[in-house]
Motif scaffolding. Structure first.
Motif, PDB file in Angstrom:
ATOM      1  N   ILE A 108       0.907  -1.153  -0.096  1.00 48.86           N
ATOM      2  CA  ILE A 108       0.074  -0.024   0.053  1.00 48.86           C
ATOM      3  C   ILE A 108       0.902   1.237  -0.031  1.00 48.86           C
ATOM      4  O   ILE A 108       0.532   2.163  -0.802  1.00 48.86           O
ATOM      5  CB  ILE A 108      -0.902   0.089   1.308  1.00 48.86           C
ATOM      6  N   LYS A 109       1.888   1.268   0.835  1.00 49.51           N
ATOM      7  CA  LYS A 109       2.728   2.417   0.858  1.00 49.51           C
ATOM      8  C   LYS A 109       3.537   2.777  -0.324  1.00 49.51           C
ATOM      9  O   LYS A 109       3.642   3.861  -0.725  1.00 49.51           O
ATOM     10  CB  LYS A 109       3.993   2.138   1.938  1.00 49.51           C
ATOM     11  N   VAL A 110       3.820   1.564  -1.402  1.00 52.94           N
ATOM     12  CA  VAL A 110       4.135   1.560  -2.744  1.00 52.94           C
ATOM     13  C   VAL A 110       3.133   2.230  -3.527  1.00 52.94           C
ATOM     14  O   VAL A 110       3.686   2.973  -4.519  1.00 52.94           O
ATOM     15  CB  VAL A 110       4.968   0.508  -3.238  1.00 52.94           C
ATOM     16  N   LEU A 111       2.080   1.767  -3.362  1.00 49.42           N
ATOM     17  CA  LEU A 111       0.894   1.898  -4.433  1.00 49.42           C
ATOM     18  C   LEU A 111       0.369   3.293  -4.405  1.00 49.42           C
ATOM     19  O   LEU A 111       0.228   4.013  -5.666  1.00 49.42           O
ATOM     20  CB  LEU A 111       0.084   0.823  -4.217  1.00 49.42           C
ATOM     21  N   ILE A 112       0.100   4.001  -3.212  1.00 51.51           N
ATOM     22  CA  ILE A 112      -0.222   5.218  -3.160  1.00 51.51           C
ATOM     23  C   ILE A 112       0.195   6.205  -4.061  1.00 51.51           C
ATOM     24  O   ILE A 112      -0.458   6.983  -4.754  1.00 51.51           O
ATOM     25  CB  ILE A 112      -0.658   5.648  -1.649  1.00 51.51           C
ATOM     26  N   PRO A 113       1.429   6.437  -3.978  1.00 50.78           N
ATOM     27  CA  PRO A 113       2.113   7.503  -4.711  1.00 50.78           C
ATOM     28  C   PRO A 113       2.119   7.168  -6.160  1.00 50.78           C
ATOM     29  O   PRO A 113       1.925   8.214  -6.856  1.00 50.78           O
ATOM     30  CB  PRO A 113       3.689   7.422  -4.291  1.00 50.78           C
ATOM     31  N   LEU A 114       2.071   6.080  -6.604  1.00 54.58           N
ATOM     32  CA  LEU A 114       1.942   5.705  -7.900  1.00 54.58           C
ATOM     33  C   LEU A 114       0.678   5.849  -8.647  1.00 54.58           C
ATOM     34  O   LEU A 114       0.255   6.623  -9.744  1.00 54.58           O
ATOM     35  CB  LEU A 114       2.196   3.986  -8.426  1.00 54.58           C
ATOM     36  N   ILE A 115      -0.284   5.549  -7.711  1.00 56.28           N
ATOM     37  CA  ILE A 115      -1.802   6.067  -8.161  1.00 56.28           C
ATOM     38  C   ILE A 115      -1.830   7.685  -8.467  1.00 56.28           C
ATOM     39  O   ILE A 115      -2.441   8.080  -9.300  1.00 56.28           O
ATOM     40  CB  ILE A 115      -2.776   5.513  -7.217  1.00 56.28           C
ATOM     41  N   ARG A 116      -1.243   8.362  -7.535  1.00 52.51           N
ATOM     42  CA  ARG A 116      -1.096  10.004  -7.548  1.00 52.51           C
ATOM     43  C   ARG A 116      -0.632  10.190  -8.930  1.00 52.51           C
ATOM     44  O   ARG A 116      -1.124  11.289  -9.676  1.00 52.51           O
ATOM     45  CB  ARG A 116      -0.434  10.318  -6.411  1.00 52.51           C
ATOM     46  N   ASN A 117       0.262   9.508  -9.517  1.00 54.39           N
ATOM     47  CA  ASN A 117       0.817   9.892 -10.656  1.00 54.39           C
ATOM     48  C   ASN A 117       0.149   9.576 -11.828  1.00 54.39           C
ATOM     49  O   ASN A 117       0.368   9.954 -12.980  1.00 54.39           O
ATOM     50  CB  ASN A 117       2.402   9.256 -10.877  1.00 54.39           C
ATOM     51  N   VAL A 118      -0.772   8.945 -11.662  1.00 51.83           N
ATOM     52  CA  VAL A 118      -1.878   8.268 -13.063  1.00 51.83           C
ATOM     53  C   VAL A 118      -2.333   9.507 -13.398  1.00 51.83           C
ATOM     54  O   VAL A 118      -2.476   9.644 -14.772  1.00 51.83           O
ATOM     55  CB  VAL A 118      -2.437   7.151 -12.589  1.00 51.83           C
ATOM     56  N   GLY A 119      -2.999  10.185 -12.644  1.00 47.89           N
ATOM     57  CA  GLY A 119      -3.676  11.478 -12.883  1.00 47.89           C
ATOM     58  C   GLY A 119      -4.427  12.240 -11.633  1.00 47.89           C
ATOM     59  O   GLY A 119      -4.643  11.718 -10.742  1.00 47.89           O
ATOM     60  N   LYS A 120      -4.387  13.540 -11.820  1.00 50.26           N
ATOM     61  CA  LYS A 120      -4.737  14.223 -10.810  1.00 50.26           C
ATOM     62  C   LYS A 120      -6.178  14.359 -10.225  1.00 50.26           C
ATOM     63  O   LYS A 120      -6.748  14.640  -9.384  1.00 50.26           O
ATOM     64  CB  LYS A 120      -4.437  15.761 -11.022  1.00 50.26           C
ATOM     65  N   GLN A 121      -6.848  13.589 -11.344  1.00 48.45           N
ATOM     66  CA  GLN A 121      -8.565  13.492 -11.120  1.00 48.45           C
ATOM     67  C   GLN A 121      -8.879  12.299 -10.154  1.00 48.45           C
ATOM     68  O   GLN A 121     -10.037  12.338  -9.973  1.00 48.45           O
ATOM     69  CB  GLN A 121      -9.161  13.484 -12.453  1.00 48.45           C
ATOM     70  N   ASN A 122      -7.671  11.440 -10.025  1.00 49.26           N
ATOM     71  CA  ASN A 122      -8.262  10.246  -9.386  1.00 49.26           C
ATOM     72  C   ASN A 122      -8.363  10.447  -7.842  1.00 49.26           C
ATOM     73  O   ASN A 122      -7.521  11.287  -7.258  1.00 49.26           O
ATOM     74  CB  ASN A 122      -6.988   9.261  -9.481  1.00 49.26           C
ATOM     75  N   VAL A 123      -9.434   9.755  -7.242  1.00 47.47           N
ATOM     76  CA  VAL A 123      -9.754  10.183  -6.054  1.00 47.47           C
ATOM     77  C   VAL A 123      -9.257   8.971  -5.159  1.00 47.47           C
ATOM     78  O   VAL A 123      -9.694   7.636  -5.636  1.00 47.47           O
ATOM     79  CB  VAL A 123     -10.920  10.363  -5.625  1.00 47.47           C
ATOM     80  N   ILE A 124      -8.632   8.900  -4.101  1.00 50.51           N
ATOM     81  CA  ILE A 124      -8.210   7.629  -3.273  1.00 50.51           C
ATOM     82  C   ILE A 124      -9.068   7.657  -2.111  1.00 50.51           C
ATOM     83  O   ILE A 124      -9.066   8.589  -1.271  1.00 50.51           O
ATOM     84  CB  ILE A 124      -6.779   7.696  -3.112  1.00 50.51           C
TER      85      ILE A 124
END
Length: 326
Positions: A108-124
């Motif tokens: 999870i710690k690795v994944l969160i920053p990577l998701i942020r890099n996909v697109g600014k419109q993504n909500v986590i």
């Protein structure tokens, strides 16, 4: 040491009781954030991507299945596989739900920053049991699934925590269903297979016999009645007047009762032994409704009449059972 049946039952009940208490505590976590999350997903143009690892991944798969079946497009992405290519399934505008009890797993710690890099419109959204964790403080919204202890006697095996995740997932999915106005007909559209789907879309006209439409006139002889019932093989015949109006129904049971009455059979007519005002159903009604009427009235046939009162035929219990509606 061998345990008695009573001890085994008492232990099993204690597990259920512990999980029930954990679920009840979730009521306090359904807050304004939960409502905002539901509104966000309904108004969003992207999909819901659910991710997790271990037991949380299994729960995530179930949540995805429930979302898809109730009108919310969703996909599952395993947290471990995400960093090996599956991250490509996330599109700009998707809502990502990360499920984790601790919120501090390495994946999870690795994944969160990577998701942020996909697109600014993504909500986590973090569905997490520890709101002070990395996930709890890094996500945009939190669904709190905290449990005070696992049902496991060693407080190790994920039990209460995974049940809490599952229940919160159901609560979210059903809330989205409500907000979308997802109806029974919508449900049938995405569940066409199996008995469940058939209950929601198969209608009387789809399974009633159109080649065998038994009917006799009120003045028909008993012999004619017997021949009509036998030849059409539905165990009954409708009694129809010359003006086309339904007068009654004669079933195998009516014939047996006639024989037991010891009346002079050769003098009797259809009108003498029919049951007047039979139960009817329209051809466009759901077959499961026909079954309910039969079950409620302890009968095996229903007369099918159009909304204008035109006689269409008879639907038999066997038609419904053979189709697998129930």
């Amino acid at each position: 040491m061998e345990k008695s049946n009573e001890e085994i039952k008492a232990f099993a009940k204690s597990i259920i009781s512990t999980e029930c208490k954990a679920i009840e505590n979730l009521l306090g976590f359904v807050n304004d954030d939960f409502a905002r999350i539901a509104k966000l997903i309904v108004s969003g143009k992207g999909r819901v991507v659910v991710t997790g690892i271990g037991k949380s991944a299994i729960i995530g798969n179930k949540i995805v299945a429930t979302l898809n079946s109730t009108g919310t497009p969703a996909v599952f992405m395993h947290a471990a596989d995400a960093i090996h290519g599956d991250l490509g399934m996330i599109q700009n505008g998707d809502t990502i739900i990360c499920i984790s009890k601790s919120g501090n797993t390495p994946e999870i710690k690795v994944l969160i920053p990577l998701i942020r890099n996909v697109g600014k419109q993504n909500v986590i959204i973090g569905m997490v049991g520890n709101t002070d964790s990395y996930l709890g403080t890094s996500c945009d919204y939190v669904i709190n699934t905290y449990v005070s202890k696992e049902a496991c006697p060693n407080n190790l095996a994920p039990t209460s925590s995974t049940t809490a995740q599952l229940v919160m997932g159901d609560a979210l999915a059903m809330t989205l269903l409500k907000l979308r106005g997802f109806s029974a007909s919508d449900f049938a559209r995405v569940h066409p297979g199996g008995a469940l789907g058939k209950r929601l879309y198969i209608r009387v006209e789809d399974i009633m016999s159109k080649d065998h439409v038994p009917q006799v006139s009120p003045s028909a002889s008993i012999e004619q009645v017997i021949i009509e019932i036998s030849s059409k093989m539905l165990g009954a015949t409708a009694v129809i007047a010359t003006d086309g109006q339904l007068k009654g129904i004669i079933t195998d049971g009516d014939l047996r009762r006639m024989l037991q009455s010891k009346k002079e059979i050769h003098r009797l007519k259809a009108a003498d032994i029919m049951s007047p005002n039979p139960k009817t159903i329209a051809p466009d009604e759901l077959a499961v409704k026909a079954f309910s009427i039969m079950e409620e009235n302890k009968i095996t046939q229903l007369v099918v009449c159009s909304h204008a009162g035109e006689y269409c035929g008879i639907i038999h219990l066997h038609d419904i059972l053979r189709e697998g509606v129930v």
